[in-house]
Write an enzyme that holds these catalytic residues in place. Sequence first.
Site, PDB file in Angstrom:
ATOM      1  N   ASP A  56       0.828  -1.199   0.000  1.00  0.00           N
ATOM      2  CA  ASP A  56       0.000   0.000   0.000  1.00  0.00           C
ATOM      3  C   ASP A  56       0.868   1.257   0.000  1.00  0.00           C
ATOM      4  O   ASP A  56       0.356   2.379  -0.088  1.00  0.00           O
ATOM      5  CB  ASP A  56      -0.990   0.005   1.159  1.00  0.00           C
ATOM      6  CG  ASP A  56      -0.333  -0.060   2.530  1.00  0.00           C
ATOM      7  OD1 ASP A  56       0.909  -0.128   2.604  1.00  0.00           O
ATOM      8  OD2 ASP A  56      -1.069  -0.058   3.536  1.00  0.00           O
ATOM      9  N   ASP A  95      -0.840  -6.137  -0.045  1.00  0.00           N
ATOM     10  CA  ASP A  95      -1.323  -5.454   1.146  1.00  0.00           C
ATOM     11  C   ASP A  95      -2.831  -5.269   1.097  1.00  0.00           C
ATOM     12  O   ASP A  95      -3.387  -4.872   0.060  1.00  0.00           O
ATOM     13  CB  ASP A  95      -0.682  -4.064   1.256  1.00  0.00           C
ATOM     14  CG  ASP A  95       0.536  -4.049   2.151  1.00  0.00           C
ATOM     15  OD1 ASP A  95       0.629  -4.903   3.059  1.00  0.00           O
ATOM     16  OD2 ASP A  95       1.409  -3.184   1.953  1.00  0.00           O
ATOM     17  N   LYS A 125      -1.300  -9.346   3.027  1.00  0.00           N
ATOM     18  CA  LYS A 125      -0.629  -8.846   4.226  1.00  0.00           C
ATOM     19  C   LYS A 125      -1.522  -7.820   4.895  1.00  0.00           C
ATOM     20  O   LYS A 125      -2.161  -7.014   4.219  1.00  0.00           O
ATOM     21  CB  LYS A 125       0.722  -8.207   3.896  1.00  0.00           C
ATOM     22  CG  LYS A 125       1.470  -7.694   5.139  1.00  0.00           C
ATOM     23  CD  LYS A 125       2.892  -7.262   4.810  1.00  0.00           C
ATOM     24  CE  LYS A 125       2.972  -5.914   4.135  1.00  0.00           C
ATOM     25  NZ  LYS A 125       2.499  -4.807   5.025  1.00  0.00           N
ATOM     26  N   GLU A 127      -1.769  -5.200   8.587  1.00  0.00           N
ATOM     27  CA  GLU A 127      -1.068  -4.641   9.731  1.00  0.00           C
ATOM     28  C   GLU A 127      -1.786  -5.032  11.013  1.00  0.00           C
ATOM     29  O   GLU A 127      -2.991  -4.836  11.142  1.00  0.00           O
ATOM     30  CB  GLU A 127      -0.998  -3.108   9.609  1.00  0.00           C
ATOM     31  CG  GLU A 127      -0.164  -2.646   8.433  1.00  0.00           C
ATOM     32  CD  GLU A 127      -0.067  -1.125   8.344  1.00  0.00           C
ATOM     33  OE1 GLU A 127      -0.506  -0.443   9.292  1.00  0.00           O
ATOM     34  OE2 GLU A 127       0.455  -0.632   7.323  1.00  0.00           O
ATOM     35  N   GLU A 190       8.617  -3.780  11.358  1.00  0.00           N
ATOM     36  CA  GLU A 190       9.028  -2.484  10.798  1.00  0.00           C
ATOM     37  C   GLU A 190       9.432  -1.495  11.887  1.00  0.00           C
ATOM     38  O   GLU A 190       8.705  -1.294  12.861  1.00  0.00           O
ATOM     39  CB  GLU A 190       7.902  -1.875   9.951  1.00  0.00           C
ATOM     40  CG  GLU A 190       8.298  -0.532   9.347  1.00  0.00           C
ATOM     41  CD  GLU A 190       7.340  -0.018   8.293  1.00  0.00           C
ATOM     42  OE1 GLU A 190       7.618   1.065   7.737  1.00  0.00           O
ATOM     43  OE2 GLU A 190       6.329  -0.685   8.016  1.00  0.00           O
TER      44      GLU A 190
END
Length: 273
Positions: A56, A95, A125, A127, A190
């Site tokens: 993204d 994403d 993926k 978050e 990250e």
Amino acid sequence: MSHDQNRAAVDPTRITVPKFTAMKGAGEKITMLTAYDHTMAGLLDATGIEGILVGDSMSMVVQGHPNTLPVTLDEMIYHAEMVGRAVRHALVVVDMPFPSYHLGTYKAIENAGRILKEARCQAVKLEGGSDQADVIAALVSAGIPVMAHCGLRPQNVHQLGGYKVQRDEERLLADALAAESAGAFAVVLECIPASHAEKITRRVKIPTIGIGAGAGCDGQVLVTNDLLGLTSGYVPRFVKAYADLQTIISKAVTQYRDDVRSGKFPGPEQAFK
């Protein structure tokens, strides 16, 4: 083509989710980069890297937004389909954009299912760790491989107050373990201290993919534009530019402009008789 012929046509060297995950146990480092179009995806895939992420980050890199929030699910699928048509070797991960997996588990399955059906990818993926464990588990139970993302979560930029190093070791470990327990096959770490990432990597059985998390992770991912020196303005500390394509492109276009203005281009060799 018959079913047997189609099965035989599948490349046995293709990186699958099980192969990707098994690299940790084999002690093999994993390499991932981002791609948003067919041409770049083909170039990256030909090098033999194991993973290609349709991130993204497209919102910033391609669309020029200040953060990752504006990109839509339809836009992610549009670009991911281009990437998927080019890739023959790497695992393609896409994403899930904000807020496509925050609308309840059924909606998350619907949105992730669209990505797999329309984008020629193998995984999604999202978050989150502990707070998204239910969503991860629901997607995995539906047969959708999930890569988790802990530490700095760009989609939470407003809540975090900016892009900051995440230092809460207890929470970081809890998130990674929760993602693993929910069925994630890998987790991106990250912008966290290298020592924290190394400890997490030792604790979880799934691969850790670092970006600004030090060399102790099982693999690394970078935004390709950063790696190629195409990023204007601020460049994160964790980036290493392996080329300066911005200068090369600028010189090439400037020479083209000057050649057209002076009459050097097109020359006789570029003309038809």
